[in-house]
Design an enzyme around this catalytic site. Sequence first.
Site, PDB file in Angstrom:
ATOM      1  N   ARG A 117       0.776  -1.100  -0.094  1.00 32.82           N
ATOM      2  CA  ARG A 117      -0.043   0.002   0.015  1.00 32.82           C
ATOM      3  C   ARG A 117       0.620   1.507   0.166  1.00 32.82           C
ATOM      4  O   ARG A 117       2.101   1.457   0.454  1.00 32.82           O
ATOM      5  CB  ARG A 117      -1.271  -0.208   0.994  1.00 32.82           C
ATOM      6  CG  ARG A 117      -0.068  -0.101   2.404  1.00 32.82           C
ATOM      7  CD  ARG A 117      -1.239   0.822   4.132  1.00 32.82           C
ATOM      8  NE  ARG A 117      -0.835   0.906   5.531  1.00 32.82           N
ATOM      9  CZ  ARG A 117      -0.244   1.630   5.529  1.00 32.82           C
ATOM     10  NH1 ARG A 117       0.290   2.795   5.117  1.00 32.82           N
ATOM     11  NH2 ARG A 117      -0.009   1.962   6.819  1.00 32.82           N
ATOM     12  N   ASP A 143       8.316   9.726  12.465  1.00 38.15           N
ATOM     13  CA  ASP A 143       6.887   9.675  11.671  1.00 38.15           C
ATOM     14  C   ASP A 143       6.510  10.590  10.430  1.00 38.15           C
ATOM     15  O   ASP A 143       7.660  11.187   9.616  1.00 38.15           O
ATOM     16  CB  ASP A 143       5.822   9.786  12.257  1.00 38.15           C
ATOM     17  CG  ASP A 143       4.306   8.556  10.909  1.00 38.15           C
ATOM     18  OD1 ASP A 143       4.342   8.937  10.374  1.00 38.15           O
ATOM     19  OD2 ASP A 143       3.855   7.740  12.100  1.00 38.15           O
TER      20      ASP A 143
END
Length: 295
Positions: free
Chosen positions: A107, A205
């Site tokens: 993904r 992140d």
Amino acid sequence: MTTGAAPVWRACTPARYRLAEGARWLDGSLLFVDLLRGDLHRIRGVGGGGPEPLLRLNMPLGAVAPTAGGPPGRWIVAAGPGIALTGARGALDWLARPGERPDRAMRMNDGGCDPAGRFWAGSMEVQAATGAGSLYRTDPDGTVHEVLDGLTVPNGPVFTADGRLMYLADSARGTISRYAVDPATGGLGTSEPFAFFPPGEGRPDGMAVDDEQNLWVALWGAGRILCFGADGTRLRTIPLPTPHTSSVAFGGGLMYVTTALHRLERPGPLDGAVLAATTDVTAPPAVAYGPISGA
């Protein structure tokens, strides 16, 4: 959140999200994705109403950017197995689907535009298999190029204002690398290690570059945001009342942080919210993806 002051965090959303990501400031509002549900939302500050749903794709949605020169409400998205433009009622016009592989379930993950309007986005294996991910660059003519491979969980990339430097996190490896970029062509040059986070310190992140060219990093699992100078010096640490901080953005005098409920056994009241605190930090708004020739 002025310099040296303890931030006062407020929830901007009544909902709590399993994996809110991709905070971007655009046209006086904040965009963010509910990654695993495949939704794009917009909010207008604390108490501004919303969130307003903009897209619902029914597949994982890692990142979006507006498009320049196209019809209103058109987006370029890193979604499901690839990169696409949205059409009427959320229909997708695929530019490339590199994640459609018989050997792995892939993904798309985080992404965004460089100052020249090229859209960059990373891919990953759904169980974060080591080295299965890649970084792709979509040029304004709609062509998609794989520019890096061997990544695990790529986040970012983000760019300096002149487009000459790119920061890219590999969250699973706890690293941030900095790459030279040719701003005219988008070609990647040399890279260098910029930051490393051992397992107990959280995982890098989502990121943002402010108007002073400092790098801001959300640390997943650590409940904080770090600010780095261009030389790699740690300038500020901003604590948050939730462990899974996933992205950071600045706009309208606020610092926004997306968070997540993902894999929290006993969520607290702010886990999974989009949070905001007042700040003196400013940053450029999200850049639009450049127009496709003939569109």
